[in-house]
Design a protein around this motif. Structure first.
Motif, short mmCIF file in Angstrom:
data_model
loop_
_atom_site.label_atom_id
_atom_site.label_comp_id
_atom_site.label_asym_id
_atom_site.label_seq_id
_atom_site.Cartn_x
_atom_site.Cartn_y
_atom_site.Cartn_z
N ILE A 203 0.84 -1.21 0.00
CA ILE A 203 0.00 0.00 0.00
C ILE A 203 0.87 1.25 0.00
N VAL A 204 1.94 1.24 0.78
CA VAL A 204 2.86 2.38 0.79
C VAL A 204 3.37 2.69 -0.61
N GLN A 205 3.69 1.64 -1.36
CA GLN A 205 4.20 1.80 -2.72
C GLN A 205 3.12 2.29 -3.68
N ALA A 206 1.85 1.92 -3.40
CA ALA A 206 0.77 2.18 -4.35
C ALA A 206 0.14 3.56 -4.22
N VAL A 207 0.20 4.16 -3.02
CA VAL A 207 -0.49 5.43 -2.80
C VAL A 207 0.47 6.53 -2.37
N LYS A 208 0.00 7.76 -2.44
CA LYS A 208 0.81 8.91 -2.06
C LYS A 208 0.47 9.46 -0.68
N VAL A 209 -0.71 9.11 -0.16
CA VAL A 209 -1.11 9.60 1.16
C VAL A 209 -0.45 8.78 2.26
N PRO A 210 -0.37 9.32 3.48
CA PRO A 210 0.23 8.56 4.59
C PRO A 210 -0.53 7.26 4.87
N VAL A 211 0.22 6.23 5.23
CA VAL A 211 -0.35 4.91 5.51
C VAL A 211 -0.09 4.54 6.96
N ILE A 212 -1.14 4.10 7.64
CA ILE A 212 -1.07 3.72 9.06
C ILE A 212 -1.18 2.21 9.15
N ALA A 213 -0.24 1.57 9.82
CA ALA A 213 -0.24 0.11 9.93
C ALA A 213 -1.10 -0.35 11.09
N ALA A 214 -1.89 -1.41 10.87
CA ALA A 214 -2.74 -1.96 11.93
C ALA A 214 -2.81 -3.47 11.80
N GLY A 215 -2.78 -4.15 12.94
CA GLY A 215 -2.91 -5.61 12.94
C GLY A 215 -1.67 -6.31 13.46
N LEU A 227 7.14 1.26 11.12
CA LEU A 227 7.69 2.54 10.65
C LEU A 227 8.83 2.30 9.66
N ALA A 228 9.61 1.25 9.90
CA ALA A 228 10.72 0.93 9.00
C ALA A 228 10.23 0.50 7.62
N LEU A 229 9.01 -0.05 7.57
CA LEU A 229 8.43 -0.49 6.30
C LEU A 229 7.64 0.63 5.61
N GLY A 230 7.74 1.83 6.15
CA GLY A 230 7.14 2.97 5.48
C GLY A 230 5.87 3.51 6.08
N ALA A 231 5.41 2.92 7.20
CA ALA A 231 4.20 3.44 7.84
C ALA A 231 4.46 4.83 8.40
N ALA A 232 3.43 5.67 8.31
CA ALA A 232 3.51 7.02 8.88
C ALA A 232 3.13 7.00 10.36
N GLY A 233 2.58 5.88 10.81
CA GLY A 233 2.17 5.70 12.19
C GLY A 233 1.53 4.33 12.31
N VAL A 234 1.11 3.98 13.52
CA VAL A 234 0.48 2.68 13.73
C VAL A 234 -0.83 2.83 14.50
N GLN A 235 -1.72 1.88 14.29
CA GLN A 235 -2.96 1.81 15.07
C GLN A 235 -2.94 0.52 15.87
N VAL A 236 -3.15 0.63 17.17
CA VAL A 236 -3.07 -0.50 18.08
C VAL A 236 -4.39 -0.63 18.83
N GLY A 237 -4.94 -1.83 18.86
CA GLY A 237 -6.20 -2.05 19.58
C GLY A 237 -6.09 -3.06 20.69
N THR A 238 -5.78 -4.31 20.35
CA THR A 238 -5.81 -5.42 21.31
C THR A 238 -5.00 -5.13 22.56
N ALA A 239 -3.84 -4.52 22.42
CA ALA A 239 -2.97 -4.26 23.57
C ALA A 239 -3.64 -3.41 24.64
N TYR A 240 -4.64 -2.61 24.26
CA TYR A 240 -5.32 -1.73 25.22
C TYR A 240 -6.45 -2.41 25.98
N LEU A 241 -6.79 -3.65 25.64
CA LEU A 241 -8.01 -4.27 26.17
C LEU A 241 -7.97 -4.54 27.68
N LEU A 242 -6.78 -4.65 28.25
CA LEU A 242 -6.69 -4.90 29.70
C LEU A 242 -6.46 -3.62 30.50
#
Length: 344
Positions: A203-215, A227-242
């Motif tokens: 996706i980073v290669q395919a688009v020009k807008v910032p990409v956020i990694a999730a999962g 971030l090393a793979l080109g993400a502009a940031g990350v989205q985290v969910g499961t880790a917050y559940l506790l």
């Protein structure tokens, strides 16, 4: 590529994933105040409930936050399919003393609409994110004209290209590992779904807008890898559940801390759409994917009274125990501390 810190006006490259059913504004406030982007899931809220949460958000944080909405098309009710689906639950209803004629059939999740768009414009959140695509152009333009940055989830390169063509400000690359509902919207074929670290660079290669990694991202090392793979940031969910700020139920918390959390699967038996959760009795016996399940969100009603009864007995047999494939980051620490830890 622009960092999400610059795009959203936040300090850390961390977005807390919106997680309907296991959080309210408290979690979003804690993450935003810690320098990340807190998110409020809005798909299960009435306009009145959303207004109340927005008042709380604005009173308790001066930082940017994200409002998340679903964009599914409400299905046409199919009475025969509903009867066939509910019939699969007959043994469970008998076991728990539930009268099947008293099971409500109303939808539990509403798509983004004019009333919600008006609230967005009234409260002017920094970010509005969508799941299952985007709303109608006129609604999208309302949000855009009110100053919010627009974000949506893509589970394939094709979806990312479609979102970019609609003018989104950033794209969430939702890998197969992610807990909760798949954001897929151009196809419902789960064979199209791939892992985060395969999807992200494409996706980073395919688009020009910032990409956020999730999962599957659960710790600082995972954040650095994204971030090393080109993400502009990350989205985290499961880790917050506790975290104490989450409203995760007792049975869900127990499952996350047990060996059962090592095995998750995509299932449609709770809502009618593919979503990842810890494998439990209902998933084993009726799924994980069942062709009789009514379209999202109409499948939800059948299991709802069973979930309530079983949870009162301390059982998660009929509960959607949403979780990603990596629960190793789940900690009973404050959401602020976890956000700072994730950012390294």
């Amino acid at each position: 590529m622009m960092r999400i810190q610059d795009l959203f006006g936040i300090e850390l490259p961390i977005i807390q994933a919106p997680m309907a059913g296991v959080q309210n504004s408290a979690l979003a406030i804690a993450v935003s105040n810690a320098g990340g982007l807190g998110s409020l899931p809005c798909a299960m809220l009435s306009a009145e409930a959303l207004r109340s949460e927005l008042e709380t958000l604005q009173a308790q944080t001066q930082r940017p936050f994200n409002l998340n909405f679903f964009c599914h098309q409400p299905p046409t009710p199919d009475a025969s399919k509903a009867v066939a689906w509910q019939s699969l639950f007959a043994t469970y209803y008998a076991q728990w003393g539930i009268d099947p004629t008293q099971v409500p059939r109303g939808p539990a999740r509403m798509p983004f609409n004019q009333e919600m768009a008006a609230l967005v414009c009234e409260y002017q959140p920094a970010v509005v994110s969508f799941h299952f695509g985007l709303p109608a152009p006129e609604l999208l333009n309302m949000v855009r004209n009110c100053g919010a940055k627009i974000v949506s989830s893509a589970t394939t390169v094709a979806e990312a290209l479609w979102l970019e063509a609609q003018g989104v400000d950033a794209i969430i690359a939702q890998g197969l590992e992610a807990g909760g509902h798949r954001g897929m919207f151009l196809s419902q074929d789960i064979s199209t779904q791939v892992g985060t670290f395969a999807l992200l660079p494409q996706i980073v290669q395919a688009v020009k807008v910032p990409v956020i990694a999730a999962g599957g991202i659960a710790d600082a090392a995972g954040v650095r890898a994204a971030l090393a793979l080109g993400a502009a940031g990350v989205q985290v969910g499961t880790a917050y559940l506790l975290c104490p700020e989450a409203t995760t139920s007792a049975v869900h918390r127990a499952a996350l801390q047990s060996s059962h959390a090592r095995v998750t699967a995509l299932t449609n038996v709770f809502s009618g759409r593919p979503a990842r959760g810890i494998v439990n009795r209902l998933m084993q016996e009726l799924g994980p994917m069942n062709t009789l399940a009514p379209a999202f969100p109409q499948a939800t009603a059948a299991s709802a009274p069973l979930r309530l009864a079983a949870e009162r007995a301390g059982l998660g047999d009929f509960s959607p125990l949403w979780a990603g494939q990596n629960v190793s980051g789940c900690q009973e620490i404050s959401a602020a501390a976890l956000t700072q830890e994730l950012a390294g």
